[in-house]
Design an enzyme around this catalytic site. Structure first.
Site, short mmCIF file in Angstrom:
data_model
loop_
_atom_site.label_atom_id
_atom_site.label_comp_id
_atom_site.label_asym_id
_atom_site.label_seq_id
_atom_site.Cartn_x
_atom_site.Cartn_y
_atom_site.Cartn_z
CE LYS A 82 -4.04 2.17 2.43
NZ LYS A 82 -4.08 2.01 4.33
CB SER A 158 -8.01 3.71 3.13
OG SER A 158 -6.63 3.39 4.46
CB SER A 182 -7.72 0.93 6.18
OG SER A 182 -8.34 2.80 5.59
#
Length: 479
Positions: A82, A158, A182
């Protein structure tokens, strides 16, 4: 073996294949890169790919396996990260136009460093909303990320880029971050697996502006892979003063011990939520699987109230400090939804408000601690709803655009710092994945994974493959 078959193997299966000489890390990396080339376009999960570095690392790993000296089970596993995790030599842009792409990029986060040391083949970075602030993945800088099962739907956030990438064979695992759901939100929406471990179990650096809400966690297609990755990610890093002691036992040990005799509470709504009927039906059926596996399961609410107002204070004061760093005009340059939330919940909060929110958090932690004196685990839906259209902050007709309004079962366990695992447990009638959340008391990460493994041994939802991986062959008329 075809690229498609190889790209959809788990990390555990890849390591076994390397050891047996059936295929090599180079072949697995080529398959992952081919998956990016073929499948990323519709979903926009990968924002950066370094093919040259990946193949070089894969060749080194292939040599180690051939010589019988792999660095461990992560050696040669294609891995994306990420884009909130620092990665030496690669940009970390956090999806913000406030961050220049000129570097210097000379530091690895703890997760990145452990993966390199373990021989993982790092090949790229995945999408996130700006500063990881919300439960869907879209940004001014990188656009929106779609769902492996239907690119017209959101992948969640996210860590939506990592979930979509893993779901489509762009590496069998990834590492995300979770400050309010997330890793679990996108896992539920995409039919993948994600663990938010006990806070501090995975070291983080630099410290998150969201403070002790923020966790790092493995994102995979199987519970066994999540356990394997936890063994690597929980190794020590002196830069995190919050970090817990490194576990003395592998998370894989005892993973297959089952759930017989465990006391498991099932709360469909935590006492305050409302679920889509198809979501609740799928989760209720999943709970029955664990009951049939020998657990003592009862429907019980933990007796807590929705802590969303306190969470907003804790979350958006952190977000305000992030943006403040970039100057007085920064609010005018960021995601308008983030700017609005900062103005409403962050900038006006006083020290007293923050302490009041912390008191709510502490009370919630005490209540959940007492709850787990009686119950080994708690089951809930991960999400009350399935995925909705990509590019939207909330489902059509929803009363609020703020992401916390449709994620009531994830952020409470960031506040309490408990381990929480999301597992795929079915689909709605129109093919949207549903997630089951397994929550344990603090430090019971291994138990949470064990319950997840017991479920996956008896189901095949985690083996389902999105249509983007195996697109239907055209009919004669279509051809």
């Amino acid at each position: 073996m075809s690229d498609t078959d190889l790209s959809m193997l788990t990390a555990t299966e890849l390591a076994q294949g390397y050891e047996q000489g059936r295929f090599t890390p180079v072949e697995a990396t080529e398959a992952a890169l081919a998956a990016v080339a073929e499948r990323n376009g519709p979903v926009n999960a990968m924002l950066f790919v370094d093919e040259e570095a990946a193949l070089a690392a894969a060749r080194e790993s292939t040599t180690r396996w051939a010589e019988g000296r792999p660095l461990g089970p992560a050696d040669g596993i294609p891995t994306a990260l990420k884009d909130l995790l620092l990665t030496k030599g690669w940009p970390t842009l956090r999806a913000s136009t406030l961050i220049p792409d000129t570097g210097p990029w000379d530091v690895d986060s703890p997760a990145t460093a452990r993966l390199r040391e373990g021989g993982a083949v790092l090949f790229g970075k995945t999408t996130t909303p700006e500063f990881g602030w919300k439960g869907v993945t879209d940004s001014i800088r990188h656009g929106a990320t779609g769902n492996p099962w239907d690119p017209g739907l959101t992948a969640g956030g996210s860590s939506g880029g990592s979930a979509a990438a893993v779901g489509l064979g762009m590496g069998p695992w990834s590492v995300g971050t979770d400050g309010g759901g997330s890793v679990r939100i996108p896992a539920a929406f995409t039919g993948t697996v994600a663990l938010k471990p006990t806070f501090g179990q995975i070291p983080i650096f630099p410290p998150s502006p969201y403070g002790t809400l923020s966790h790092a966690g493995p994102m995979t297609r199987s519970v066994r892979d999540a356990a394997l990755l936890m063994d690597l990610l929980t190794l020590p890093d002196s830069r995190d003063w919050h970090a817990l002691a490194t576990p003395t036992r592998s998370y894989v040990d005892g993973l297959d011990d089952g759930v017989a005799g465990l006391r498991i509470a099932y709360s469909p709504t935590l006492g305050y939520g409302t679920n889509d009927p198809e979501v609740e039906a799928a989760v209720t059926a999943a709970v029955q699987v664990l009951a049939e596996a020998g657990a003592r399961v009862e429907q019980v609410d933990p007796g807590v109230q929705d802590p969303v107002d306190a969470f907003h204070v804790l979350w958006f004061t952190g977000a305000a400090k992030v943006v403040e760093h970039y100057g007085p005009d920064a609010l005018e340059q960021i995601d308008p939804g983030l700017a609005d939330a900062i103005r409403r919940h962050g900038l006006g909060a006083s020290a007293s408000d923050y302490l009041d929110a912390t008191a709510v958090r502490m009370d919630l932690g005490v209540r959940m601690g007492a709850f787990h004196e009686e119950w080994d685990l708690l089951l809930t839906p991960t999400m009350p709803i399935p995925a909705f259209p990509v590019g939207q902050p909330a489902p059509d007709g929803w009363p609020s655009d703020l992401w916390t309004s449709w994620t009531p079962y994830t952020y409470p366990f960031n506040m309490t710092q408990q381990p929480a695992l999301s597992l795929p447990c079915g689909f709605t009638g129109d093919g949207r994945p549903v997630g089951l959340q397994v929550v344990g008391p603090r430090h019971a990460d291994a138990l949470v994974l064990r319950a997840g493994q017991a479920y996956q041994e008896r189901t095949d939802w985690h083996r389902r493959v999105p249509p983007l991986v195996h697109p239907p062959h055209p009919t004669t008329e279509e051809a």
